[in-house]
Design a protein around this motif. Sequence first.
Motif, PDB file in Angstrom:
ATOM      1  N   ALA A 183       5.147   2.339   6.314  1.00 13.78           N
ATOM      2  CA  ALA A 183       6.433   1.820   5.847  1.00 13.78           C
ATOM      3  C   ALA A 183       6.582   2.104   4.356  1.00 13.78           C
ATOM      4  O   ALA A 183       5.594   2.241   3.648  1.00 13.78           O
ATOM      5  CB  ALA A 183       6.506   0.323   6.096  1.00 13.78           C
ATOM      6  N   THR A 184       7.838   2.203   3.884  1.00 12.55           N
ATOM      7  CA  THR A 184       8.043   2.394   2.449  1.00 12.55           C
ATOM      8  C   THR A 184       7.677   1.107   1.720  1.00 12.55           C
ATOM      9  O   THR A 184       7.566   0.046   2.331  1.00 12.55           O
ATOM     10  CB  THR A 184       9.505   2.743   2.126  1.00 12.55           C
ATOM     11  OG1 THR A 184      10.317   1.638   2.528  1.00 12.55           O
ATOM     12  CG2 THR A 184       9.945   3.992   2.840  1.00 12.55           C
ATOM     13  N   LEU A 185       7.515   1.217   0.413  1.00  7.44           N
ATOM     14  CA  LEU A 185       7.153   0.049  -0.391  1.00  7.44           C
ATOM     15  C   LEU A 185       8.186  -1.056  -0.203  1.00  7.44           C
ATOM     16  O   LEU A 185       7.855  -2.223  -0.047  1.00  7.44           O
ATOM     17  CB  LEU A 185       7.076   0.447  -1.870  1.00  7.44           C
ATOM     18  CG  LEU A 185       5.999   1.465  -2.226  1.00  7.44           C
ATOM     19  CD1 LEU A 185       6.186   1.929  -3.663  1.00  7.44           C
ATOM     20  CD2 LEU A 185       4.618   0.888  -2.032  1.00  7.44           C
ATOM     21  N   VAL A 243       5.135  -2.048  -8.705  1.00 18.09           N
ATOM     22  CA  VAL A 243       6.156  -1.162  -8.126  1.00 18.09           C
ATOM     23  C   VAL A 243       7.363  -1.205  -9.056  1.00 18.09           C
ATOM     24  O   VAL A 243       7.448  -2.051  -9.941  1.00 18.09           O
ATOM     25  CB  VAL A 243       6.580  -1.596  -6.697  1.00 18.09           C
ATOM     26  CG1 VAL A 243       5.403  -1.534  -5.753  1.00 18.09           C
ATOM     27  CG2 VAL A 243       7.192  -2.975  -6.702  1.00 18.09           C
ATOM     28  N   SER A 297       0.831  -1.200   0.000  1.00 20.54           N
ATOM     29  CA  SER A 297       0.000   0.000   0.000  1.00 20.54           C
ATOM     30  C   SER A 297       0.865   1.249   0.000  1.00 20.54           C
ATOM     31  O   SER A 297       1.827   1.347   0.757  1.00 20.54           O
ATOM     32  CB  SER A 297      -0.910  -0.012   1.229  1.00 20.54           C
ATOM     33  OG  SER A 297      -1.361   1.297   1.476  1.00 20.54           O
ATOM     34  N   GLU A 298       0.512   2.172  -0.844  1.00 19.98           N
ATOM     35  CA  GLU A 298       1.258   3.430  -0.936  1.00 19.98           C
ATOM     36  C   GLU A 298       1.060   4.277   0.308  1.00 19.98           C
ATOM     37  O   GLU A 298       1.892   5.111   0.630  1.00 19.98           O
ATOM     38  CB  GLU A 298       0.752   4.215  -2.155  1.00 19.98           C
ATOM     39  CG  GLU A 298       1.696   4.173  -3.319  1.00 19.98           C
ATOM     40  CD  GLU A 298       2.497   5.452  -3.415  1.00 19.98           C
ATOM     41  OE1 GLU A 298       3.594   5.488  -2.838  1.00 19.98           O
ATOM     42  OE2 GLU A 298       2.028   6.394  -4.066  1.00 19.98           O
ATOM     43  N   THR A 299      -0.085   4.065   0.982  1.00 17.37           N
ATOM     44  CA  THR A 299      -0.402   4.946   2.102  1.00 17.37           C
ATOM     45  C   THR A 299       0.042   4.368   3.444  1.00 17.37           C
ATOM     46  O   THR A 299      -0.177   4.979   4.482  1.00 17.37           O
ATOM     47  CB  THR A 299      -1.909   5.234   2.150  1.00 17.37           C
ATOM     48  OG1 THR A 299      -2.603   3.996   2.043  1.00 17.37           O
ATOM     49  CG2 THR A 299      -2.322   6.130   1.009  1.00 17.37           C
ATOM     50  N   ALA A 300       0.663   3.171   3.417  1.00 21.31           N
ATOM     51  CA  ALA A 300       1.146   2.598   4.674  1.00 21.31           C
ATOM     52  C   ALA A 300       2.303   3.447   5.203  1.00 21.31           C
ATOM     53  O   ALA A 300       2.908   4.212   4.452  1.00 21.31           O
ATOM     54  CB  ALA A 300       1.616   1.165   4.440  1.00 21.31           C
ATOM     55  N   GLN A 325       7.784  -2.730   3.105  1.00 18.04           N
ATOM     56  CA  GLN A 325       6.602  -3.594   3.123  1.00 18.04           C
ATOM     57  C   GLN A 325       6.900  -4.941   2.472  1.00 18.04           C
ATOM     58  O   GLN A 325       6.500  -5.992   2.971  1.00 18.04           O
ATOM     59  CB  GLN A 325       5.443  -2.922   2.383  1.00 18.04           C
ATOM     60  CG  GLN A 325       4.911  -1.681   3.090  1.00 18.04           C
ATOM     61  CD  GLN A 325       3.812  -1.020   2.272  1.00 18.04           C
ATOM     62  OE1 GLN A 325       2.881  -1.674   1.829  1.00 18.04           O
ATOM     63  NE2 GLN A 325       3.928   0.271   2.056  1.00 18.04           N
TER      64      GLN A 325
END
Lengths: 130, 216, 286
Positions: free
Chosen positions: A11-13, A48, A6-9, A16
């Motif tokens: 943590a960075t991609l 991604v 998720s982009e909105t988490a 994650q």
Amino acid sequence: MLLHISETATATLQEQIIDQIRARILSGELAADFPLPSIRGLANELRVSVITVQRAYDHLLAQQLIYARRGKGFYVARLQDSDKSALARKRFAEQQKTLVESARRDGLQDEEIAEIVQNILRTGDHSHHA
Amino acid sequence: MFKQLLITEIDASKTFLTLWLLAVTVLLLFMGYSGSELGQFIAASTVIFWIMLIGCAIVSGEEKRLRLYAQLPVTAGMVFAATWIMVICWIAALVAAWTMYGLLFDPTSDISAEEMGSQAIGLPLLLVLITIGFDLHAFRPAFIQWLYLGTLAGLLAVAIHRDLPLAELQQAGGIHIYPLPLPGGVAQTTALSVPLLLGLLAVNYYIYVRSDHYIR
Amino acid sequence: MLRVNELRRHYRKFDLGPLSLKVEPGCAMGLVGANGAGKTTLFRCIMGSVRSQHGEVWVGEQEATAIDPGWRQDIGYVGDATPLFDGWTGARNLGALSRFYPNWSAERATAMAERLNLDLTQRVRHYSTGQRSKLAIVLALSHAPKLLLLDEPTAGLDALSQDVFLELLFDAMAVEGTALLYATHHISEIAQLVDRLAFIHEGRLVREEIKEDLTQAWRQISFRHEGELNDIPHVVASRQQSPYFELVSDDADATLDYLRQQGISGCESSRMTMERIAIEILKRSA
């Protein structure tokens, strides 16, 4: 491999991807020598960039959770149960550190923090005060 | 890739080329049966030629098309050549109509084949002079273009003035492009026009391949 | 896949370059810059529709020259205003332009048009901006190019089509190993796609970064501290309303280490979106 990205988490991609693959390896869901998707394949699947997956794999390689076979791709490393538990412990400790710091900032005493943790472990309910 | 480009060019100007042929045929029949002279037909069809050619350039978006070609795997030279091949098609149809008119309706006309040829070569000559004016747009400083277009307009004005009155213009079959009378007559004019046309085409090519297709 | 060496173009009021840039095969590079920074001029110089006065451009193993434009077969280009045959239908445009590309696949073109929900039976003259963009996208992708040059390609596209477009790009990268150079003002749109970001300002490349380096290193940090704090390393922006501090750091680890040495604990650090980071960088280069 279906990961939840998720982009909105917070943590960075990259984090994650690392976290989720690590969790699956440590839990035994991904068995030893299981082939991981190619970098490009996973990047396409998760939508991604290639570099994000590449960095995530590099990180997992460095932690020796996966290994690479030249020209063939990446595989889940063979880990002893003791290794797995050591890694899990280390990670849990790291995560708790920030939580504990934040709780201290909110004015909680160490005894109270310990009590809450024990409560969670006992009942799974953290809002309830003993 | 030149073949593909030419096919696309023909495809793009198909409608206008057909319209042009139709217009010239209608004019040929109409003027022929109403007994007009060859000179009058040449003058009238030349006017229609310019209207149709300019109309085609505007409607089919000449500038836009050239920009599109600048993105395709073709050279500017190919685009230049394809464009002029199309112009030659237009002129060939016109000259064919003149010849046919002469044979069918005015066999006794005093306009010779040499005079017709000289007139025909004037068309691309004028066209290349105008095209150079437009293509100079990409060149800096900007006054070069205005200087060129101004000079061209002035010379043409002198040439047209020399051809007045109008009756004389019709007799000669259209517009002269030389501001001064040439001493040697038709043969001399053609002898000058052919190398001049080739020279100007070379100049236009030089400008075209060196110009931007987008102006900032 | 794309190599730009010392490219230069002089205008009366603007200079592009000298600018050098490299996009590796299979790599996606985002090009970010303010209006008038020279992004579009750069694309046109690469394509050759605007002549450069100095420098060279290489596409794969071929030098991008005007004499042999075979290299253009390897490129898919979506410009901000793709010129098309306005009087023709979308399908006829595709048919005419397919001639120039030996690798063209008509099936791929139709499939893409369908995925983008583009009506190919309409005349281009009657297309909306979004529909024109869609046709330009189909044109650029139907010949499986090795390099995609995308200059604000999503102008007028609805959210759904934009998503489909990104999927098409991901597919092209995964299947064909296509390299991309993608200029946009909407950085969030390419945040997940690109590997690298190039920042362009006044015709020059001012910075080039690996995206992951940026998203890992940049953090917004906030903490409580009584008193003054000056010269905190790697801080690019700061706000202070005593005793609260709010910083933006381009190397969060170094900044946090320094704060710890100063006896400041309880720092909260949160990651920043690619868009936020890019804006901060652009602000600093201006």
